[in-house]
Design an enzyme around this catalytic site. Structure first.
Site, PDB file in Angstrom:
ATOM      1  N   HIS A  12      26.700  50.250  41.575  1.00  0.00           N
ATOM      2  CA  HIS A  12      25.524  49.454  41.891  1.00  0.00           C
ATOM      3  C   HIS A  12      24.396  50.279  42.497  1.00  0.00           C
ATOM      4  CE1 HIS A  12      23.545  45.724  41.863  1.00  0.00           C
ATOM      5  NE2 HIS A  12      24.554  44.938  42.234  1.00  0.00           N
ATOM      6  N   ASP A  58      21.823  48.292  37.779  1.00  0.00           N
ATOM      7  CA  ASP A  58      21.599  46.924  38.247  1.00  0.00           C
ATOM      8  C   ASP A  58      22.432  45.945  37.430  1.00  0.00           C
ATOM      9  OD1 ASP A  58      19.749  47.784  40.123  1.00  0.00           O
ATOM     10  OD2 ASP A  58      18.066  47.603  38.715  1.00  0.00           O
TER      11      ASP A  58
END
Length: 436
Positions: A408, A412
């Site tokens: 992450h 995204d």
């Protein structure tokens, strides 16, 4: 005789230490020159160590799982043709130790001879008469506790086997008819009369076992811990209709000739490579210490492979340049090399993205762990046939859930979901896999 000290040689550029993953000799063993003596694992490969001279092993460096430095002693061998003697003090110590061992053996042999010489001859003793044979006992299921004869228990072989598996004495089970049935056995167990029957799994009970984590298992543990410690994972799962692709695969296999049989993986790799150019953030590696993300142009695809030693990840180089038959051949070759231990170091490193599949054991969904420093890993799950409503009609379709885990910090959620949708479009419209 002299002692030859074999030090762990330099077994790779930049390697400072190695782990002992297997000993093939122990102290006291006779070895010939070039005999295999130990397997040493580094961060890059497992290397076989061979005896430099013939002789007797008198010392070893440690136990399996121990880590020793390059240049330190691995084994010492007592040999007539040793090329170099050890340092004087060390040689004297070893010689004294060996002499002490020889003295103990000699003393033991002399003591044995003395005891034999002092033994007085014993008169021959006739063997005792054989005991009378015990009277044959009738079967246990026809005798009561006071040895009074009972009627023979009547039951089918299936009922007898089930009772034996449960540890039930059939003489204690009341029959509702002429012979004991499964229903009678069920009643005996259900109403508390069977407190003596065998507990579930009793025959499978094992003693506790403590296993040292060494070799490949230790590397896997370290890598997984590093990945979870440094990478904030997130996973995304979507359902894909694989019916058309499975039909295409069946047609391709029916006309493959002498080419390797296709599994689903080569077709999936084509889809992965074809969709990646639009999502370069997924075919990437992240150096978090330097703060640099490298988006790779070529797809060096890691194939997670289960072996007897644990999970290994051989790499298909430049997967984007290969057709389905070449990919199928590479998958078979690399998987076999990983399982038999013949995979080379450069075949187990340098991947930019990983595909992990459990085949028919794939389950409904997975949350695979990213292989650091990569930023994504893709996990197809098992294909199952389920009903779907298509154009108002119920049809049987072959469906598969596809999982992806991403870093992450770099990827995204929207990017991951968009990529899976692009991948889904290709897999559900397989003619596009071969379109320019």
């Amino acid at each position: 005789m002299s002692i030859y000290t074999f030090n762990l040689p330099d077994i790779g550029e930049g390697i400072a230490e190695a782990e002992i993953v297997a000993w093939h000799v122990k102290v006291g063993d006779q070895v010939e020159e070039d005999d295999q003596i130990a397997d040493m694992m580094t961060d890059k490969a497992t290397v076989e160590m061979e005896a430099p001279v013939s002789g007797t092993v008198v010392a070893v460096a440690g136990e399996e799982g121990d880590i020793i430095a390059i240049g330190s002693m691995l084994v010492q061998i007592e040999s007539e043709d040793a090329g170099a003697a050890p340092e004087a003090e060390e040689g004297q110590g070893k010689a004294a130790a060996i002499a002490s061992k020889d003295d103990v053996v000699a003393a033991g042999q002399a003591s044995d001879r003395k005891e034999k010489n002092n033994e007085e001859p014993k008169a021959a003793v006739a063997p005792p008469p054989a005991p009378d044979p015990a009277p044959e006992q009738p079967p246990t299921d026809v005798m009561a506790a006071d040895n009074a004869p009972l009627a023979k228990v009547l039951a089918t072989p299936a009922v007898r086997k089930r009772a034996a598996d449960l540890g039930v004495d059939l003489s204690q089970v009341k029959a509702q008819g002429e012979h004991i049935r499964h229903s009678d056995l069920d009643a005996y167990l259900s109403y508390g009369s069977g407190q003596g029957y065998r507990p579930a799994g009793a025959s499978q009970k094992r003693d506790d076992e403590t296993i040292k984590v060494i070799g490949m298992r230790r590397k896997i543990a370290q890598n997984m811990a590093e990945s979870k410690r440094h990478i904030p994972h997130f996973s995304y799962v979507d359902e894909i209709d694989m019916t058309a692709l499975e039909d295409m695969r069946a047609d391709l296999n029916a006309n493959r000739g002498d080419r390797p049989k296709l599994t689903m993986l080569p077709l999936m790799i084509v889809a992965i490579c074809k969709s990646l150019p639009q999502f370069p953030m997924l075919n990437a590696t992240y150096d978090d210490e330097a703060g640099l993300v490298t988006r790779h142009g070529a797809v060096h695809l890691g194939m997670a492979t289960q072996t007897d030693q644990g999970l290994m990840v051989p790499v298909i180089r430049d997967a984007q340049d290969k057709n389905i038959w070449q990919l199928a051949a590479d998958i078979g070759r690399l998987s076999a090399a990983a399982r038999d231990g013949s995979a080379k170091a450069d075949e187990l490193s340098g991947s930019t993205l990983t595909l992990t599949s459990l085949g028919p054991l794939g389950g409904i969904a997975t949350t695979p762990v990213i292989q650091r420093p990569q930023v994504a890993i893709i996990g197809p799950n098992k294909i199952v046939e389920r009903p779907m409503i298509i154009d108002g009609e119920i049809q049987a379709r072959k469906l598969m859930n596809l999982s992806i885990s991403c870093d992450h910090r770099v990827v995204d959620g929207y990017d991951a979901a968009s990529y899976v949708q692009a991948l889904k479009h290709l897999l559900e419209t397989p003619v596009l896999l071969f379109a320019d």
